[in-house]
Design a protein around this motif. Structure first.
Motif, short mmCIF file in Angstrom:
data_model
loop_
_atom_site.label_atom_id
_atom_site.label_comp_id
_atom_site.label_asym_id
_atom_site.label_seq_id
_atom_site.Cartn_x
_atom_site.Cartn_y
_atom_site.Cartn_z
N GLN A 1 -11.11 -9.43 0.39
CA GLN A 1 -12.54 -9.32 0.66
C GLN A 1 -12.94 -7.87 0.93
O GLN A 1 -14.07 -7.47 0.68
N ALA A 2 -11.98 -7.08 1.43
CA ALA A 2 -12.29 -5.68 1.74
C ALA A 2 -12.23 -4.80 0.50
O ALA A 2 -12.87 -3.76 0.44
N ASP A 3 -11.45 -5.19 -0.51
CA ASP A 3 -11.26 -4.34 -1.68
C ASP A 3 -11.15 -5.22 -2.93
O ASP A 3 -10.22 -6.02 -3.03
N PRO A 4 -12.11 -5.09 -3.86
CA PRO A 4 -12.11 -5.98 -5.03
C PRO A 4 -10.89 -5.77 -5.93
O PRO A 4 -10.61 -6.60 -6.79
N ARG A 5 -10.16 -4.67 -5.72
CA ARG A 5 -8.99 -4.43 -6.58
C ARG A 5 -7.77 -5.20 -6.10
O ARG A 5 -6.75 -5.25 -6.78
N ILE A 6 -7.87 -5.80 -4.91
CA ILE A 6 -6.75 -6.57 -4.36
C ILE A 6 -6.97 -8.05 -4.63
O ILE A 6 -8.04 -8.58 -4.33
N LYS A 7 -5.98 -8.69 -5.27
CA LYS A 7 -6.07 -10.12 -5.57
C LYS A 7 -4.93 -10.85 -4.88
O LYS A 7 -3.87 -10.26 -4.66
N ALA A 8 -5.15 -12.10 -4.55
CA ALA A 8 -4.09 -12.88 -3.92
C ALA A 8 -3.90 -14.18 -4.68
O ALA A 8 -4.85 -14.91 -4.92
#
Ligand code: UDP
Ligand code: MG
Length: 324
Positions: free
Chosen positions: A65-72
């Motif tokens: 949620q803080a960084d759109p480049r991080i996916k889970a």
């Protein structure tokens, strides 16, 4: 090989498996994000939650949620590191892909040197551990024995002191994603696919938080898995040993018959009977065990189950569905 330098990759994917790493998520991204930003290459981080039983998933969702480049990518249960990594590789879309551990034992600063090698034309740049921190005599011996067997038994040699930390070209990742086998011995798979491979040296660091998820039994299973999935030698060697034992037994029988014909029946001989029965019984049980191991492997493959099951993929651009 062509040594014309390539332009910088269009997108870098970092793939990270997480299993009960709640204490390390924050520290990881605090260090990883500035390093990736400093590369001057667009990037994404594909985090795989491998059925953690602690707050790892919540921590990861907060990061997305803080960084759109991080996916889970949240798996439905713990599938083990090798399969978690396979899930991450399947979800990564970068032109180059770097798998690394969540505990910062793989310094992200090394990625710059990997990209440099990739731009020179290399398709796989693996990171070679400079010194094994905290490895005892037993572990070293175990590793030595494993590599000796693997090199002599399998068709592809394994580079030493190399783990999953590496950079791979899109073509390599596509090839790995196409490999259908259930048993994911990644070290072997990485070596098997080939391509132009080179290494860089890095210093492995200590874990940031939590403890290792691999005890001796798990390592032993891992080693046996690696050997049997990349070599048929343990299966074939028994026909040679069996033939030799049966041949000697036959010669022995002929000798006994001739002896009996010449000198008559002698009563002692109980020990030799017992010894040969026990020896052959042992050899047979061992052979059965090895056959069973391969049969179990065939059974696993034949069932054709998926390698892993994804419960949900989280990223800011595609918000999670509201709770029902
Ligand atoms: N890991 C995982 N699933 C597992 C075990 C481990 O995803 O079942 C992850 C773990 O969170 C870490 C990486 O695999 O990111 C390496 O694990 P660990 O550091 O425990 O192994 P070691 O470095 O001691 O070999
Ligand atoms: Mg570790």
């Amino acid at each position: 090989m062509s040594m014309n330098p390539r332009p910088a990759p269009r997108l870098l994917s970092v793939v990270i498996p997480f299993y009960n790493e709640e204490g390390g998520v924050d520290a990881l991204f605090k260090r990883l994000v500035p390093v990736l930003d400093g590369l001057g290459v667009p990037w994404e981080a594909v985090c795989v939650n491998d059925g953690s039983k602690d707050r790892t998933l919540d921590e990861l969702i907060a990061q997305t949620q803080a960084d759109p480049r991080i996916k889970a990518v949240d798996l439905s249960r713990n599938f083990g590191k090798e399969r978690a990594l396979s899930a991450g590789l399947a979800h990564a879309v970068g032109e180059v892909v770097v798998p690394m551990d969540a505990d910062l034992q793989h310094p992200p600063e090394a990625i710059a040197a990997m990209i440099e090698k990739w731009r020179q034309g290399w398709e796989v740049v693996y990171a070679v551990r400079d010194a094994r921190t905290g490895q005892g005599f037993g572990e070293k011996l175990f590793a030595k024995a494993f590599y000796w067997f693997f090199d002599h038994l399998s068709e592809v040699p394994l580079p030493r002191e190399v783990g999953d930390f590496r950079l791979m070209d899109r073509r390599v990742v596509d090839a790995i994603n196409r490999m259908p086998e259930r048993s994911r011995f990644m070290k072997g798979i990485f070596a098997w696919v080939g391509f132009r491979q080179t290494g860089i040296v890095y210093v492995q660091e200590a874990r940031t938080a939590g403890t290792t998820k691999f005890n001796f039994l798990r390592l032993l299973r891992f080693a046996i898995d690696g050997l049997t999935s990349f070599s048929n030698f343990p299966l074939r060697v028994w026909s040679v040993i069996g033939g030799t034992v049966a041949g000697s037994a036959f010669v022995y029988i002929v000798v006994r018959i001739i002896r009996t014909l010449i000198w008559g029946i002698d009563v002692p001989g109980y020990e030799s009977t017992l010894v040969s029965v026990l020896f052959l019984g042992g050899v047979q049980l061992l052979t059965l065990g090895i056959l069973g191991d391969y049969l179990g492997r065939v059974f696993d493959e034949v069932k054709g189950r998926p390698l892993y099951i994804v419960r949900e993929v989280y990223s800011r651009d595609k918000p999670p569905p509201p709770p029902a």
